[in-house]
Write a protein that holds these residues in place. Structure first.
Motif, PDB file in Angstrom:
ATOM      1  N   TYR A 105       0.840  -1.215   0.000  1.00  0.00           N
ATOM      2  CA  TYR A 105       0.000   0.000   0.000  1.00  0.00           C
ATOM      3  C   TYR A 105       0.870   1.258   0.000  1.00  0.00           C
ATOM      4  O   TYR A 105       0.624   2.199  -0.769  1.00  0.00           O
ATOM      5  CB  TYR A 105      -0.918  -0.009   1.224  1.00  0.00           C
ATOM      6  CG  TYR A 105      -1.473   1.351   1.573  1.00  0.00           C
ATOM      7  CD1 TYR A 105      -2.520   1.910   0.853  1.00  0.00           C
ATOM      8  CD2 TYR A 105      -0.924   2.095   2.622  1.00  0.00           C
ATOM      9  CE1 TYR A 105      -3.015   3.173   1.163  1.00  0.00           C
ATOM     10  CE2 TYR A 105      -1.416   3.349   2.940  1.00  0.00           C
ATOM     11  CZ  TYR A 105      -2.458   3.888   2.211  1.00  0.00           C
ATOM     12  OH  TYR A 105      -2.937   5.134   2.515  1.00  0.00           O
ATOM     13  N   LEU A 106       1.891   1.281   0.840  1.00  0.00           N
ATOM     14  CA  LEU A 106       2.744   2.471   0.944  1.00  0.00           C
ATOM     15  C   LEU A 106       3.519   2.704  -0.345  1.00  0.00           C
ATOM     16  O   LEU A 106       3.585   3.840  -0.842  1.00  0.00           O
ATOM     17  CB  LEU A 106       3.700   2.309   2.133  1.00  0.00           C
ATOM     18  CG  LEU A 106       4.629   3.485   2.432  1.00  0.00           C
ATOM     19  CD1 LEU A 106       3.835   4.774   2.585  1.00  0.00           C
ATOM     20  CD2 LEU A 106       5.442   3.210   3.692  1.00  0.00           C
ATOM     21  N   ALA A 107       4.103   1.651  -0.906  1.00  0.00           N
ATOM     22  CA  ALA A 107       4.858   1.804  -2.149  1.00  0.00           C
ATOM     23  C   ALA A 107       3.952   2.243  -3.300  1.00  0.00           C
ATOM     24  O   ALA A 107       4.319   3.109  -4.110  1.00  0.00           O
ATOM     25  CB  ALA A 107       5.554   0.488  -2.502  1.00  0.00           C
ATOM     26  N   ALA A 108       2.745   1.663  -3.385  1.00  0.00           N
ATOM     27  CA  ALA A 108       1.807   2.042  -4.446  1.00  0.00           C
ATOM     28  C   ALA A 108       1.336   3.486  -4.277  1.00  0.00           C
ATOM     29  O   ALA A 108       1.118   4.199  -5.264  1.00  0.00           O
ATOM     30  CB  ALA A 108       0.620   1.083  -4.450  1.00  0.00           C
ATOM     31  N   TYR A 125       4.409  -4.579  -5.255  1.00  0.00           N
ATOM     32  CA  TYR A 125       3.211  -3.733  -5.244  1.00  0.00           C
ATOM     33  C   TYR A 125       2.742  -3.532  -6.683  1.00  0.00           C
ATOM     34  O   TYR A 125       3.528  -3.640  -7.629  1.00  0.00           O
ATOM     35  CB  TYR A 125       3.487  -2.389  -4.579  1.00  0.00           C
ATOM     36  CG  TYR A 125       4.453  -1.495  -5.337  1.00  0.00           C
ATOM     37  CD1 TYR A 125       3.990  -0.513  -6.199  1.00  0.00           C
ATOM     38  CD2 TYR A 125       5.830  -1.646  -5.194  1.00  0.00           C
ATOM     39  CE1 TYR A 125       4.867   0.308  -6.885  1.00  0.00           C
ATOM     40  CE2 TYR A 125       6.718  -0.839  -5.882  1.00  0.00           C
ATOM     41  CZ  TYR A 125       6.230   0.140  -6.729  1.00  0.00           C
ATOM     42  OH  TYR A 125       7.100   0.951  -7.413  1.00  0.00           O
ATOM     43  N   PRO A 126       1.449  -3.238  -6.875  1.00  0.00           N
ATOM     44  CA  PRO A 126       0.929  -3.065  -8.241  1.00  0.00           C
ATOM     45  C   PRO A 126       1.453  -1.782  -8.884  1.00  0.00           C
ATOM     46  O   PRO A 126       1.317  -0.699  -8.321  1.00  0.00           O
ATOM     47  CB  PRO A 126      -0.590  -3.012  -8.041  1.00  0.00           C
ATOM     48  CG  PRO A 126      -0.775  -2.588  -6.615  1.00  0.00           C
ATOM     49  CD  PRO A 126       0.385  -3.154  -5.858  1.00  0.00           C
ATOM     50  N   ALA A 261       9.637   6.016   5.473  1.00  0.00           N
ATOM     51  CA  ALA A 261       8.815   5.014   6.170  1.00  0.00           C
ATOM     52  C   ALA A 261       8.884   3.669   5.446  1.00  0.00           C
ATOM     53  O   ALA A 261       8.963   2.618   6.090  1.00  0.00           O
ATOM     54  CB  ALA A 261       7.366   5.496   6.257  1.00  0.00           C
ATOM     55  N   LEU A 262       8.847   3.707   4.105  1.00  0.00           N
ATOM     56  CA  LEU A 262       8.937   2.460   3.350  1.00  0.00           C
ATOM     57  C   LEU A 262      10.266   1.754   3.602  1.00  0.00           C
ATOM     58  O   LEU A 262      10.313   0.526   3.759  1.00  0.00           O
ATOM     59  CB  LEU A 262       8.766   2.751   1.855  1.00  0.00           C
ATOM     60  CG  LEU A 262       8.808   1.533   0.918  1.00  0.00           C
ATOM     61  CD1 LEU A 262       7.692   0.549   1.245  1.00  0.00           C
ATOM     62  CD2 LEU A 262       8.719   1.978  -0.546  1.00  0.00           C
ATOM     63  N   THR A 263      11.348   2.531   3.668  1.00  0.00           N
ATOM     64  CA  THR A 263      12.658   1.952   3.965  1.00  0.00           C
ATOM     65  C   THR A 263      12.666   1.332   5.353  1.00  0.00           C
ATOM     66  O   THR A 263      13.210   0.243   5.567  1.00  0.00           O
ATOM     67  CB  THR A 263      13.747   3.028   3.860  1.00  0.00           C
ATOM     68  OG1 THR A 263      13.763   3.579   2.541  1.00  0.00           O
ATOM     69  CG2 THR A 263      15.116   2.450   4.164  1.00  0.00           C
TER      70      THR A 263
END
Length: 267
Positions: A105-108, A125-126, A261-263
């Motif tokens: 979700y975060l990456a998308a 991620y999509p 945050a993703l990292t």
């Protein structure tokens, strides 16, 4: 509204008004150039300049407030996601699926919101989300579904002791804050500038520069000064619209908090 096109429209209107005034001035009868007439024009000019300056200041403050609020909300969303991931990590392997969904979700979200930037690496991620104008609508059905699915998976988890029950309760509260931040950002992305109001302000400025052209003597210094004034006001219009659009133009909300945050939740 687009920042550059809005600024160019304002600049064109101001220069057009000044040009009309300069062209019309020699054609005016002498009684229209009398001291009392000029004094009255100056009074009206002063009133319009005051109103325009006040409105420009308020619009700048409003656009800057919207921009800062969105930036703060993205930082809050990033913080809430990291806290939720820490709770899920502490819960154990049963929460791994929830963590994977939140990472996706975060990456998308990063890839779909900041399309002019490099997307996060990886194939977890999509990538093919529905194209949309993020300056008008930040919502995406796929992102909503991913977030809802993560919440469903979290609610399915079963606590085997008091410690895991506390983690479930903490995660539920943290996930609730994430959902609130998600929908708050969607609501904030809409433009706060009214187009009719913006055009009314542009008309006021047009009248002001028209009077400048009517009253000013015809020499190079005056023409250069009026042109620089028009460029300065057009640049203010650009900054106001650019701040208001959030994800378009030279001044955009930073994606760095979500990338950080993703990292943090990937390792």
């Amino acid at each position: 509204m687009y920042p550059l096109s809005s600024a160019l429209v304002v600049l064109a209107l101001l220069l057009l008004g000044a040009l009309i005034g300069v062209v019309v001035r020699p054609l005016l009868p002498e009684e229209h150039k009398a001291h009392q007439t000029v004094q009255l024009v100056h009074l009206v000019d002063g009133m319009l300049v005051t109103f325009a300056a006040l409105v420009l200041g308020l619009m700048t403050a409003s656009a800057k407030g919207t921009f800062d609020s969105a930036s703060d909300d993205f930082r809050a969303l990033a913080s809430d996601i990291v806290q939720f991931d820490n709770t899920a990590r502490e819960f154990g392997g049963d929460a791994d699926q929830v963590r994977r969904l939140m990472r996706a979700y975060l990456a998308a979200t990063i890839a779909s919101t900041w399309r002019h930037e490099k997307p996060p690496p990886g194939d977890f991620y999509p990538r093919e989300l529905t194209p949309k104008d993020v300056t008008e609508n930040l919502d995406d059905v796929q992102l909503d579904h991913m977030l809802n699915l993560a919440g469903i998976e979290w609610r399915r988890l079963v606590a085997h002791d008091r410690n895991h029950q506390d983690l479930l309760d903490d995660g539920r509260d943290q996930f609730s804050r994430i959902v609130q931040a998600h929908w708050k950002l969607i609501q904030e992305v809409h433009s706060s500038i009214s187009l009719p109001f913006f055009m009314t302000l542009a008309f006021w400025l047009f009248v002001i520069f028209l009077s400048f052209g009517l009253m000013a003597p015809r020499n190079p210094l005056v023409l250069i000064t009026i042109t620089l004034g028009a460029i300065s006001i057009a640049s203010v219009a650009y900054v106001i619209v650019d701040l208001d659009t959030l994800f378009r133009g030279m001044i955009v909300v930073s994606s760095q908090p979500l990338r950080d945050a993703l990292t943090a939740i990937t390792h």
